[in-house]
Design an enzyme around this catalytic site. Sequence first.
Site, PDB file in Angstrom:
ATOM      1  N   ASP A  63       0.825  -1.205   0.000  1.00  0.00           N
ATOM      2  CA  ASP A  63       0.000   0.000   0.000  1.00  0.00           C
ATOM      3  C   ASP A  63       0.864   1.262   0.000  1.00  0.00           C
ATOM      4  O   ASP A  63       0.530   2.256  -0.647  1.00  0.00           O
ATOM      5  CB  ASP A  63      -0.923   0.013   1.213  1.00  0.00           C
ATOM      6  CG  ASP A  63      -2.136  -0.900   1.029  1.00  0.00           C
ATOM      7  OD1 ASP A  63      -2.259  -1.506  -0.059  1.00  0.00           O
ATOM      8  OD2 ASP A  63      -2.947  -1.015   1.960  1.00  0.00           O
ATOM      9  N   GLY A  64       1.978   1.229   0.740  1.00  0.00           N
ATOM     10  CA  GLY A  64       2.867   2.383   0.784  1.00  0.00           C
ATOM     11  C   GLY A  64       3.452   2.697  -0.583  1.00  0.00           C
ATOM     12  O   GLY A  64       3.592   3.869  -0.966  1.00  0.00           O
ATOM     13  N   ASN A 138      -4.404   9.073   0.894  1.00  0.00           N
ATOM     14  CA  ASN A 138      -4.817   8.575   2.205  1.00  0.00           C
ATOM     15  C   ASN A 138      -5.148   9.688   3.192  1.00  0.00           C
ATOM     16  O   ASN A 138      -6.272   9.803   3.645  1.00  0.00           O
ATOM     17  CB  ASN A 138      -3.728   7.685   2.808  1.00  0.00           C
ATOM     18  CG  ASN A 138      -4.035   6.209   2.670  1.00  0.00           C
ATOM     19  OD1 ASN A 138      -4.918   5.817   1.920  1.00  0.00           O
ATOM     20  ND2 ASN A 138      -3.293   5.382   3.377  1.00  0.00           N
ATOM     21  N   ARG A 149       5.256  15.729  24.159  1.00  0.00           N
ATOM     22  CA  ARG A 149       4.388  16.761  24.705  1.00  0.00           C
ATOM     23  C   ARG A 149       3.248  17.002  23.725  1.00  0.00           C
ATOM     24  O   ARG A 149       3.345  16.667  22.541  1.00  0.00           O
ATOM     25  CB  ARG A 149       5.156  18.064  24.931  1.00  0.00           C
ATOM     26  CG  ARG A 149       5.913  18.525  23.694  1.00  0.00           C
ATOM     27  CD  ARG A 149       6.489  19.904  23.871  1.00  0.00           C
ATOM     28  NE  ARG A 149       7.421  20.244  22.808  1.00  0.00           N
ATOM     29  CZ  ARG A 149       7.076  20.521  21.561  1.00  0.00           C
ATOM     30  NH1 ARG A 149       5.812  20.478  21.210  1.00  0.00           N
ATOM     31  NH2 ARG A 149       7.991  20.825  20.657  1.00  0.00           N
ATOM     32  N   ASP A 168      -1.526  14.807  20.408  1.00  0.00           N
ATOM     33  CA  ASP A 168      -0.269  14.513  19.720  1.00  0.00           C
ATOM     34  C   ASP A 168      -0.323  14.981  18.270  1.00  0.00           C
ATOM     35  O   ASP A 168       0.699  15.231  17.649  1.00  0.00           O
ATOM     36  CB  ASP A 168       0.013  13.007  19.744  1.00  0.00           C
ATOM     37  CG  ASP A 168       0.575  12.536  21.086  1.00  0.00           C
ATOM     38  OD1 ASP A 168       0.786  13.395  21.963  1.00  0.00           O
ATOM     39  OD2 ASP A 168       0.777  11.329  21.249  1.00  0.00           O
ATOM     40  N   THR A 179      -8.942   3.419   6.421  1.00  0.00           N
ATOM     41  CA  THR A 179      -8.449   2.139   6.947  1.00  0.00           C
ATOM     42  C   THR A 179      -6.969   2.197   7.291  1.00  0.00           C
ATOM     43  O   THR A 179      -6.370   1.170   7.618  1.00  0.00           O
ATOM     44  CB  THR A 179      -8.692   1.006   5.921  1.00  0.00           C
ATOM     45  OG1 THR A 179      -8.138   1.380   4.663  1.00  0.00           O
ATOM     46  CG2 THR A 179     -10.173   0.722   5.763  1.00  0.00           C
ATOM     47  N   TYR A 181      -3.977   5.194   9.013  1.00  0.00           N
ATOM     48  CA  TYR A 181      -3.658   5.810  10.301  1.00  0.00           C
ATOM     49  C   TYR A 181      -4.930   6.219  11.045  1.00  0.00           C
ATOM     50  O   TYR A 181      -5.024   6.124  12.269  1.00  0.00           O
ATOM     51  CB  TYR A 181      -2.749   7.024  10.045  1.00  0.00           C
ATOM     52  CG  TYR A 181      -2.069   7.603  11.269  1.00  0.00           C
ATOM     53  CD1 TYR A 181      -2.098   6.967  12.514  1.00  0.00           C
ATOM     54  CD2 TYR A 181      -1.372   8.802  11.180  1.00  0.00           C
ATOM     55  CE1 TYR A 181      -1.468   7.502  13.619  1.00  0.00           C
ATOM     56  CE2 TYR A 181      -0.730   9.350  12.280  1.00  0.00           C
ATOM     57  CZ  TYR A 181      -0.780   8.702  13.497  1.00  0.00           C
ATOM     58  OH  TYR A 181      -0.156   9.241  14.585  1.00  0.00           O
ATOM     59  N   ASN A 182      -5.927   6.673  10.300  1.00  0.00           N
ATOM     60  CA  ASN A 182      -7.211   7.046  10.895  1.00  0.00           C
ATOM     61  C   ASN A 182      -7.803   5.904  11.711  1.00  0.00           C
ATOM     62  O   ASN A 182      -8.292   6.100  12.825  1.00  0.00           O
ATOM     63  CB  ASN A 182      -8.179   7.470   9.784  1.00  0.00           C
ATOM     64  CG  ASN A 182      -9.611   7.611  10.272  1.00  0.00           C
ATOM     65  OD1 ASN A 182      -9.963   8.557  10.953  1.00  0.00           O
ATOM     66  ND2 ASN A 182     -10.447   6.642   9.907  1.00  0.00           N
ATOM     67  N   SER A 184      -6.161   3.332  13.017  1.00  0.00           N
ATOM     68  CA  SER A 184      -5.292   3.077  14.165  1.00  0.00           C
ATOM     69  C   SER A 184      -5.551   4.065  15.297  1.00  0.00           C
ATOM     70  O   SER A 184      -5.386   3.734  16.474  1.00  0.00           O
ATOM     71  CB  SER A 184      -3.817   3.163  13.747  1.00  0.00           C
ATOM     72  OG  SER A 184      -3.514   2.218  12.757  1.00  0.00           O
TER      73      SER A 184
END
Length: 283
Positions: A63-64, A138, A149, A168, A179, A181-182, A184
């Site tokens: 995918d990357g 994506n 921090r 963060d 599907t 990073y969102n 995760s």
Amino acid sequence: MHFLLFSNVHKDPGREVTDRLADMIRKRGSTFTVWREPDDPGGEVLNRKLLDSADCVIVLGGDGTLLRASHSAGSANIPMIGVNLGTTGFLTEVESSAMESMLDRLLAGDYSVEKRMLLQGRIIRKNGKKENDFTSLNDIVVIREGVLRLIAIRIYVNDVFFDTYEADGIILSTPTGSTGYNLSAGGPIVSPGARLIVMTPVSPHSLSKKSIVFDAGDRIRITLEEKRKTQTNEAIVSFDGYMNYEISVGDEVEICAAEQVLPLIRLEEHSFYEVLGRKLSPR
């Protein structure tokens, strides 16, 4: 047909899969150009002339790799298909064992094309300087840099103040990227054919800060706010985890749906939900 083979040098280090596919293309009387990614001194330079000569981009990797191919070749509006040499493979359509069948169907025109929504993002520096526009298949992510921090992120929607998040970071995702990073970060999964923007905070300080779904016509502006006088509030803006730029207090990031789309080739009419269940189920 002329094919552009966009091959990940780390996923296919010995060129075994790439050369096998190239031989299949040659035997069928078609032509190809190989682009080894990351840039291989022995490969062709991926430029407009090279893209204009291609009828189809075949991405060999995960995918990357397909995300990076969308940045390199997406502006040419060439249909793209992925051969999965990675793991989960939400974006890649076929496994390497099925390349021969894939090629026959491509040459016969036996496939459909999905038009995937892209995000367009632009960084505006506090001195007013505007960076180039970037597109993402994506997501566009604003994330803290370095020290453990929180950063303070002020959000405007259609030039109206919406909220300030201490977190963060923040993810602006397309349906395709839902599907990634969102997911995760606890964000919702969205059908890839939808047109909308999902905003999901990354480890927010307040438990009340949840994902928000915006219309594709909304324009979102993000600014970094000074959290403490003694603390520099710095972050990174990442486009598909591929192109990364530092930003600091006073800089802005403007995000909206791009006018262009990415044409992804589909060979099978599998339901997105069927594929989703298969990919996410325990093995």
